[in-house]
Design a protein around this motif. Structure first.
Motif, PDB file in Angstrom:
ATOM      1  N   VAL A  74     -38.116 -23.070   5.335  1.00 26.29           N
ATOM      2  CA  VAL A  74     -39.371 -22.327   5.609  1.00 26.29           C
ATOM      3  C   VAL A  74     -39.288 -20.823   5.382  1.00 26.29           C
ATOM      4  O   VAL A  74     -40.355 -20.530   4.846  1.00 26.29           O
ATOM      5  N   ARG A  75     -38.127 -20.203   5.719  1.00 25.13           N
ATOM      6  CA  ARG A  75     -38.265 -18.580   5.505  1.00 25.13           C
ATOM      7  C   ARG A  75     -38.233 -18.391   3.966  1.00 25.13           C
ATOM      8  O   ARG A  75     -39.055 -17.428   3.458  1.00 25.13           O
ATOM      9  N   ALA A  76     -37.573 -19.161   3.069  1.00 24.83           N
ATOM     10  CA  ALA A  76     -37.272 -19.057   1.761  1.00 24.83           C
ATOM     11  C   ALA A  76     -38.934 -19.333   1.068  1.00 24.83           C
ATOM     12  O   ALA A  76     -39.387 -18.965   0.016  1.00 24.83           O
ATOM     13  N   ASN A  77     -39.593 -20.270   1.720  1.00 22.83           N
ATOM     14  CA  ASN A  77     -40.984 -20.406   1.296  1.00 22.83           C
ATOM     15  C   ASN A  77     -41.776 -19.335   1.480  1.00 22.83           C
ATOM     16  O   ASN A  77     -42.571 -18.837   0.625  1.00 22.83           O
ATOM     17  N   VAL A  78     -41.812 -18.642   2.643  1.00 25.03           N
ATOM     18  CA  VAL A  78     -42.632 -17.434   2.920  1.00 25.03           C
ATOM     19  C   VAL A  78     -42.063 -16.402   2.243  1.00 25.03           C
ATOM     20  O   VAL A  78     -42.925 -15.531   1.615  1.00 25.03           O
ATOM     21  N   GLU A  79     -40.915 -16.212   1.592  1.00 19.71           N
ATOM     22  CA  GLU A  79     -40.205 -15.342   0.910  1.00 19.71           C
ATOM     23  C   GLU A  79     -40.703 -15.238  -0.492  1.00 19.71           C
ATOM     24  O   GLU A  79     -40.815 -14.195  -1.331  1.00 19.71           O
ATOM     25  N   LEU A  80     -41.244 -16.384  -0.954  1.00 17.79           N
ATOM     26  CA  LEU A  80     -41.692 -16.797  -2.375  1.00 17.79           C
ATOM     27  C   LEU A  80     -42.633 -15.729  -2.996  1.00 17.79           C
ATOM     28  O   LEU A  80     -42.283 -15.354  -3.994  1.00 17.79           O
ATOM     29  N   PRO A  81     -43.872 -15.581  -2.563  1.00 14.30           N
ATOM     30  CA  PRO A  81     -44.632 -14.607  -3.169  1.00 14.30           C
ATOM     31  C   PRO A  81     -44.092 -13.251  -3.191  1.00 14.30           C
ATOM     32  O   PRO A  81     -44.426 -12.465  -4.156  1.00 14.30           O
ATOM     33  N   LEU A  82     -43.301 -12.692  -2.300  1.00 13.83           N
ATOM     34  CA  LEU A  82     -42.748 -11.435  -2.403  1.00 13.83           C
ATOM     35  C   LEU A  82     -41.564 -11.434  -3.422  1.00 13.83           C
ATOM     36  O   LEU A  82     -41.534 -10.567  -4.346  1.00 13.83           O
ATOM     37  N   ALA A  83     -40.839 -12.170  -3.569  1.00 18.87           N
ATOM     38  CA  ALA A  83     -39.667 -12.551  -4.722  1.00 18.87           C
ATOM     39  C   ALA A  83     -40.546 -12.627  -6.280  1.00 18.87           C
ATOM     40  O   ALA A  83     -40.092 -11.742  -6.945  1.00 18.87           O
ATOM     41  N   ILE A  84     -41.600 -13.238  -6.176  1.00 15.51           N
ATOM     42  CA  ILE A  84     -42.361 -13.155  -7.511  1.00 15.51           C
ATOM     43  C   ILE A  84     -42.897 -11.897  -7.832  1.00 15.51           C
ATOM     44  O   ILE A  84     -42.620 -11.239  -9.042  1.00 15.51           O
ATOM     45  N   ARG A  85     -43.145 -11.147  -6.833  1.00 15.94           N
ATOM     46  CA  ARG A  85     -43.868  -9.816  -6.894  1.00 15.94           C
ATOM     47  C   ARG A  85     -42.770  -8.790  -7.098  1.00 15.94           C
ATOM     48  O   ARG A  85     -43.089  -7.420  -7.264  1.00 15.94           O
ATOM     49  N   ARG A  86     -41.509  -9.266  -6.787  1.00 11.65           N
ATOM     50  CA  ARG A  86     -40.331  -8.425  -6.800  1.00 11.65           C
ATOM     51  C   ARG A  86     -40.461  -7.133  -5.761  1.00 11.65           C
ATOM     52  O   ARG A  86     -40.281  -5.962  -5.967  1.00 11.65           O
ATOM     53  N   ALA A  87     -40.958  -7.630  -4.769  1.00  6.19           N
ATOM     54  CA  ALA A  87     -41.434  -6.529  -3.758  1.00  6.19           C
ATOM     55  C   ALA A  87     -40.093  -6.327  -2.868  1.00  6.19           C
ATOM     56  O   ALA A  87     -39.667  -7.039  -2.240  1.00  6.19           O
ATOM     57  N   GLY A  88     -39.598  -5.097  -2.677  1.00 10.87           N
ATOM     58  CA  GLY A  88     -38.635  -4.658  -1.864  1.00 10.87           C
ATOM     59  C   GLY A  88     -37.311  -5.173  -2.220  1.00 10.87           C
ATOM     60  O   GLY A  88     -37.165  -5.879  -3.225  1.00 10.87           O
ATOM     61  N   THR A  89     -36.332  -5.156  -1.560  1.00 10.20           N
ATOM     62  CA  THR A  89     -34.979  -5.761  -1.786  1.00 10.20           C
ATOM     63  C   THR A  89     -34.894  -6.883  -1.240  1.00 10.20           C
ATOM     64  O   THR A  89     -35.860  -7.427  -0.530  1.00 10.20           O
ATOM     65  N   ARG A  90     -33.969  -7.852  -1.433  1.00 12.06           N
ATOM     66  CA  ARG A  90     -33.694  -9.389  -0.900  1.00 12.06           C
ATOM     67  C   ARG A  90     -33.865  -8.836   0.739  1.00 12.06           C
ATOM     68  O   ARG A  90     -34.159  -9.941   1.388  1.00 12.06           O
TER      69      ARG A  90
END
Length: 245
Positions: free
Chosen positions: A97-113
């Motif tokens: 669930v958390r990784a799904n919500v993180e996905l758009p942020l990861a695609i945009r390379r928003a912030g650190t992990r």
């Protein structure tokens, strides 16, 4: 890293948009303006082009005729500024669930992990699912999966959210809860929303305006006098919409 900082909603517009075969178009000469920060509900019978309209606004389908724009710039492809939310949850089943919500942020390379994880955790708390962060989608109920999808859509800070009957498969009480949650969250974000639904009462509760779509053509676009007020007297407007469908 902010988790749901206010945004400026996008201005969306269609001018003479046509899509499909000329003898049987899915959309036909569609003209529509959607103001920044507005929630426009779109209602119409099955097969009238509602989902096609959303996909055209998202940049997934290119019109054969006319123009589709965001803030005056032609929409030619998908962009992180515009998020799509489907009735089928479309969550990635192998991601938590958390990784799904993180996905758009990861695609945009928003912030650190670490910042992305924190943002996802904040969104899950916002939709009441903090305790479910490590679960997989199949371990959640339908209403919970829609909460995750809403969190994922908004985590990336889109300026427009395009929603294709997202609550249509939910039971009545869960649907009402999701409507209220959507109203609460969108009040904080300022995003522009186009919300497709078969449910006239849902359209009247959520929408600032209701657009009537039929056979690929736009009918009336009606102002809702008391949007987001349950129990408001909208009987005459409701009947007018039903008579038009």
């Amino acid at each position: 890293m902010t988790t749901y900082a206010p945004t400026t909603g996008a201005e969306l517009a269609l001018r003479g948009v046509g899509l499909g075969r000329s003898e049987d178009p899915v959309l036909d000469g569609l003209d529509l303006d959607i103001a920044p920060g507005e929630l426009l509900a779109v209602v119409g019978p099955s097969g009238c082009g509602k989902s096609t309209l959303l996909r055209t606004l998202a940049g997934l389908l290119a019109p054969l005729d006319g123009r589709v724009t965001q803030d005056g710039t032609p929409i030619t492809r998908p962009h992180a500024d515009r998020a799509l939310v489907f009735q089928d949850d479309a969550l990635l089943p192998w991601r938590t669930v958390r990784a799904n919500v993180e996905l758009p942020l990861a695609i945009r390379r928003a912030g650190t992990r670490a910042e992305r994880r924190q943002a996802a955790a904040s969104w899950l708390a916002r939709v009441g699912l903090a305790a479910h962060a490590h679960k997989l989608p199949h371990q959640l109920s339908g209403g919970q999966r829609q909460r995750v999808q809403l969190a994922r859509a908004l985590a990336g800070g889109p300026r427009a959210v395009l929603m294709d009957e997202p609550f249509g498969a939910l039971d009545a009480q869960t649907r009402a809860d999701m409507q209220d949650l959507l109203v609460e969250i969108l009040h904080d974000t300022g995003a522009t929303v186009v919300f497709v639904t078969h449910d006239v009462d849902e359209a009247l509760y959520l929408g600032d305006r209701v657009a009537l779509l039929g056979s690929g053509r736009l009918g009336a676009v009606l102002d809702v006098p008391h949007p987001r007020e349950r129990g408001a007297d909208t009987a005459a407007l409701r009947q007018r919409i039903l008579d038009s469908l």
